[in-house]
Design an enzyme around this catalytic site. Structure first.
Site, PDB file in Angstrom:
ATOM      1  N   GLY A 254       0.828  -1.210   0.000  1.00  0.00           N
ATOM      2  CA  GLY A 254       0.000   0.000   0.000  1.00  0.00           C
ATOM      3  C   GLY A 254       0.865   1.264   0.000  1.00  0.00           C
ATOM      4  N   TYR A 255       0.181   2.372   0.123  1.00  0.00           N
ATOM      5  CA  TYR A 255       0.845   3.684  -0.010  1.00  0.00           C
ATOM      6  C   TYR A 255       1.926   3.882   1.072  1.00  0.00           C
ATOM      7  CZ  TYR A 255       1.053   8.857   0.101  1.00  0.00           C
ATOM      8  OH  TYR A 255       1.452  10.168   0.124  1.00  0.00           O
ATOM      9  N   ILE A 256       1.530   3.869   2.326  1.00  0.00           N
ATOM     10  CA  ILE A 256       2.518   4.116   3.384  1.00  0.00           C
ATOM     11  C   ILE A 256       3.382   2.870   3.578  1.00  0.00           C
ATOM     12  CG2 ILE A 256       2.860   4.906   5.755  1.00  0.00           C
ATOM     13  CD1 ILE A 256      -0.022   6.078   5.596  1.00  0.00           C
TER      14      ILE A 256
ATOM     15  N   ASP B 268       0.118  -9.003   2.183  1.00  0.00           N
ATOM     16  CA  ASP B 268      -0.878  -8.085   1.620  1.00  0.00           C
ATOM     17  C   ASP B 268      -1.862  -8.901   0.798  1.00  0.00           C
ATOM     18  OD1 ASP B 268      -2.187  -5.911   0.171  1.00  0.00           O
ATOM     19  OD2 ASP B 268      -0.485  -4.697   0.801  1.00  0.00           O
ATOM     20  N   ASN B 269      -3.155  -8.626   0.964  1.00  0.00           N
ATOM     21  CA  ASN B 269      -4.130  -9.372   0.151  1.00  0.00           C
ATOM     22  C   ASN B 269      -4.432  -8.670  -1.172  1.00  0.00           C
ATOM     23  OD1 ASN B 269      -5.728  -7.249   0.921  1.00  0.00           O
ATOM     24  ND2 ASN B 269      -7.349  -8.479   1.855  1.00  0.00           N
TER      25      ASN B 269
ATOM     26  N   LYS C 146      -9.429   2.156   4.657  1.00  0.00           N
ATOM     27  CA  LYS C 146      -9.100   3.497   5.139  1.00  0.00           C
ATOM     28  C   LYS C 146      -9.931   4.632   4.554  1.00  0.00           C
ATOM     29  CE  LYS C 146      -5.787   4.502   1.594  1.00  0.00           C
ATOM     30  NZ  LYS C 146      -4.579   5.189   1.222  1.00  0.00           N
TER      31      LYS C 146
ATOM     32  N   SER D 115      -4.210   7.368  13.676  1.00  0.00           N
ATOM     33  CA  SER D 115      -4.500   8.583  12.932  1.00  0.00           C
ATOM     34  C   SER D 115      -4.825   9.722  13.893  1.00  0.00           C
ATOM     35  CB  SER D 115      -5.701   8.310  12.030  1.00  0.00           C
ATOM     36  OG  SER D 115      -6.227   9.494  11.518  1.00  0.00           O
TER      37      SER D 115
ATOM     38  N   TYR E 245     -14.595   4.220  10.106  1.00  0.00           N
ATOM     39  CA  TYR E 245     -13.146   4.143   9.896  1.00  0.00           C
ATOM     40  C   TYR E 245     -12.399   4.722  11.105  1.00  0.00           C
ATOM     41  CZ  TYR E 245      -8.598   5.999   8.789  1.00  0.00           C
ATOM     42  OH  TYR E 245      -7.281   6.343   8.885  1.00  0.00           O
TER      43      TYR E 245
ATOM     44  N   LYS F 209      -9.852   2.992  14.294  1.00  0.00           N
ATOM     45  CA  LYS F 209      -8.534   3.423  14.790  1.00  0.00           C
ATOM     46  C   LYS F 209      -8.574   3.604  16.313  1.00  0.00           C
ATOM     47  CE  LYS F 209      -6.480   3.252  10.901  1.00  0.00           C
ATOM     48  NZ  LYS F 209      -5.561   2.136  10.653  1.00  0.00           N
TER      49      LYS F 209
ATOM     50  N   ARG G 158      -4.721  21.527   7.963  1.00  0.00           N
ATOM     51  CA  ARG G 158      -4.215  20.191   8.320  1.00  0.00           C
ATOM     52  C   ARG G 158      -2.687  20.229   8.402  1.00  0.00           C
ATOM     53  NH1 ARG G 158      -8.838  19.973   8.817  1.00  0.00           N
ATOM     54  NH2 ARG G 158     -10.369  18.502   7.977  1.00  0.00           N
TER      55      ARG G 158
ATOM     56  N   ASP H  74     -15.812  16.914   8.478  1.00  0.00           N
ATOM     57  CA  ASP H  74     -14.478  17.532   8.522  1.00  0.00           C
ATOM     58  C   ASP H  74     -14.300  18.375   9.784  1.00  0.00           C
ATOM     59  OD1 ASP H  74     -13.345  16.568   6.242  1.00  0.00           O
ATOM     60  OD2 ASP H  74     -13.644  18.375   5.045  1.00  0.00           O
TER      61      ASP H  74
HETATM   62  C1  WQD Z   1      -7.751  17.595   3.702  1.00  0.00           C
HETATM   63  C2  WQD Z   1      -8.457  18.926   3.622  1.00  0.00           C
HETATM   64  C3  WQD Z   1     -10.795  18.725   3.167  1.00  0.00           C
HETATM   65  C4  WQD Z   1     -10.514  17.161  -0.884  1.00  0.00           C
HETATM   66  C5  WQD Z   1      -8.577  12.002   5.919  1.00  0.00           C
HETATM   67  C6  WQD Z   1      -9.001  11.072   7.019  1.00  0.00           C
HETATM   68  C7  WQD Z   1      -7.819  10.734   7.882  1.00  0.00           C
HETATM   69  C8  WQD Z   1      -6.741  10.126   7.043  1.00  0.00           C
HETATM   70  C9  WQD Z   1      -6.380  11.029   5.914  1.00  0.00           C
HETATM   71  C10 WQD Z   1      -6.599   7.949   6.098  1.00  0.00           C
HETATM   72  C11 WQD Z   1      -9.823  18.918   4.326  1.00  0.00           C
HETATM   73  C12 WQD Z   1     -10.094  19.446   2.046  1.00  0.00           C
HETATM   74  C13 WQD Z   1     -10.227  17.638   0.379  1.00  0.00           C
HETATM   75  C14 WQD Z   1     -11.043  18.065  -1.840  1.00  0.00           C
HETATM   76  C15 WQD Z   1     -10.922  19.843  -0.214  1.00  0.00           C
HETATM   77  N1  WQD Z   1      -7.238   8.887   6.575  1.00  0.00           N
HETATM   78  N2  WQD Z   1     -10.433  18.954   0.705  1.00  0.00           N
HETATM   79  N3  WQD Z   1     -11.229  19.376  -1.467  1.00  0.00           N
HETATM   80  O1  WQD Z   1     -10.026  14.663   5.727  1.00  0.00           O
HETATM   81  O2  WQD Z   1      -7.952  15.664   6.759  1.00  0.00           O
HETATM   82  O3  WQD Z   1      -8.139  13.219   6.506  1.00  0.00           O
HETATM   83  O4  WQD Z   1      -7.538  11.411   5.180  1.00  0.00           O
HETATM   84  O5  WQD Z   1      -6.288   7.040   5.744  1.00  0.00           O
HETATM   85  O6  WQD Z   1      -8.213   9.885   8.873  1.00  0.00           O
HETATM   86  O7  WQD Z   1     -10.002  11.680   7.784  1.00  0.00           O
HETATM   87  O8  WQD Z   1      -7.788  14.568   4.514  1.00  0.00           O
HETATM   88  O9  WQD Z   1      -7.034  14.979   2.209  1.00  0.00           O
HETATM   89  O10 WQD Z   1      -9.451  14.318   2.612  1.00  0.00           O
HETATM   90  O11 WQD Z   1      -8.670  16.585   3.301  1.00  0.00           O
HETATM   91  O12 WQD Z   1     -11.113  21.033   0.064  1.00  0.00           O
HETATM   92  O13 WQD Z   1     -11.348  17.699  -2.987  1.00  0.00           O
HETATM   93  O14 WQD Z   1      -8.727  19.205   2.240  1.00  0.00           O
HETATM   94  O15 WQD Z   1     -12.062  19.291   3.409  1.00  0.00           O
HETATM   95  O16 WQD Z   1      -9.998  20.176   4.904  1.00  0.00           O
HETATM   96  P1  WQD Z   1      -8.582  14.606   5.929  1.00  0.00           P
HETATM   97  P2  WQD Z   1      -8.228  15.029   3.080  1.00  0.00           P
END
Ligand code: WQD
Length: 343
Positions: free
Chosen positions: A11-13, A32-33, A86, A125, A150, A154, A232, A299
């Site tokens: 996977g990614y990470i 990994d499946n 995820k 997370s 999800y 965690k 973020r 969010d």
């Molecule tokens: C980041 C910011 C969006 C898309 C999520 C999960 C977390 C982890 C990582 C993993 C937010 C904004 C996003 C878009 C936007 N999960 N956005 N337009 O939501 O912080 O975290 O992913 O495996 O547990 O909750 O990450 O990248 O989705 O969003 O404006 O098209 O970008 O609203 O503020 P998030 P994200």
């Protein structure tokens, strides 16, 4: 050098962590499946490091297979457990699928190590904090009720791990609370492979930039932040991968904090959605089209991590900034255009 089991290692990470483990002299072994990844990633890893990792393709929900693997591989000194579903939105639609997969895989692994010493690193997370009262958020902040199945997997997985570690001293556990992982390896041979329309910001940006998607929608510009968009703590996936190597090392040396511990893994600084868009344009020279849309359900407004505990006790610190995150994500998107690893 010691063998480390990496579940979800294609996977990614996981794939970036396999590379960093190899760079640090460990021998990662992948399970990994391939439900959300691709066996071709193993060849990509070989192109980077010269070594194709040993890999086993089966489902960690298959308890007899997990037990058999652990019994047959007594030389595995540590486990880094990435394998999980995820996608936040999907988890709301399919809660049982998420609970089944994320819990049974963890419990099967822990059961298989009953009575044997094991160093165990878990993918958690910053979602466990919800919207923190104080920023930057420290590991001591309260865990808030999860917004999605999800997120709940965690939180509850951390509880399963801390309770298991409290009951049985053979489990030495570190839970890493990731902030927002982005970017790709500098060689652009591995990276994120989102299925369908990306829900996360940076993959959407790169797909929009390359013409695979339309304009980006900024989800909300009426938050209580300097420019109104949500904030973020974005962390380069290679830095994040290195945090796992640091966690394994700390467990090998004996963690003075005991056999269950948590660490924030972020940069300690936040960027708004609009700042990320500007950083991408600046780092790549590519102009983005975007529009402002409504807030996205679930969010939080703003979150970034206090990383002083990780710096001090894990001996790890993020080295790569937002420009490297954007440039590497963009190089990876361009690589994928000519090399469609995701089919
Ligand atoms: C980041 C910011 C969006 C898309 C999520 C999960 C977390 C982890 C990582 C993993 C937010 C904004 C996003 C878009 C936007 N999960 N956005 N337009 O939501 O912080 O975290 O992913 O495996 O547990 O909750 O990450 O990248 O989705 O969003 O404006 O098209 O970008 O609203 O503020 P998030 P994200």
């Amino acid at each position: 050098m010691s063998k480390i089991l990496v579940t979800g290692g294609t996977g990614y990470i996981g794939s970036h962590t396999v590379v960093e483990l190899q760079n640090a002299g460990y021998t990662p072994v992948v399970i990994d499946n391939l439900v959300n990844s691709n066996a071709g990633v193993l060849n990509q890893i070989e192109k980077i490091t010269g070594v194709k990792p040993e890999a086993h393709h089966f489902d960690l929900c298959d308890e007899p297979k997990v037990t058999q693997f652990v019994t047959e591989n007594p030389d595995i000194a540590g486990v880094i457990h990435f394998a999980a579903y995820k996608a936040v939105g999907e988890s709301v639609q399919q809660p049982l699928r998420y609970y089944h997969n994320n819990f049974f895989s963890l419990i099967n692994l822990l059961n298989a190590y009953a009575g044997r010493p094991v160093n165990f690193v878990f993918s958690s997370s910053c979602t466990v904090y919800g919207q923190p009262d104080q920023l930057p958020v420290t590991e001591a902040a309260p865990v808030r009720k999860a917004e999605s199945p999800y997120g709940n997997t965690k939180q509850v997985s951390e509880e399963i791990l801390s309770e298991t570690a409290a009951a049985f001293s053979n489990y030495n556990v570190i839970s890493l609370r990731y902030f927002n992982p982005v970017g790709a390896h500098e060689r652009a041979l591995i990276g994120e492979l989102p299925l369908g329309v990306p829900q996360n910001l940076v993959p959407f940006i790169t797909q929009s930039a390359i013409g695979k998607r339309g304009p980006i929608t900024v989800f909300g510009d009426d938050y209580n932040t300097p420019d109104g968009s949500a904030i973020r703590d974005y962390i380069h996936v290679v830095d994040l991968a290195k945090a796992h190597v640091a966690a394994i090392r700390l467990l090998e040396n004996g963690n003075p904090n005991g056999n269950f511990d948590v660490f924030n893994v972020g940069t300690g600084r936040g960027y708004s959605v609009l700042e990320v868009i500007a950083a991408f344009e600046e780092a790549t020279g590519v102009k983005l089209d975007y529009q402002i849309g409504p807030r996205r359900a679930g969010d939080v407004e703003q979150v970034w991590g206090d990383v002083s505990k990780s710096t001090k006790e894990l001996g790890w610190k993020a080295e790569l900034g937002i420009a490297e995150m954007m440039q590497s994500a963009w190089r990876w998107e361009q690589y994928l255009k000519d090399n469609p690893l995701n089919g």
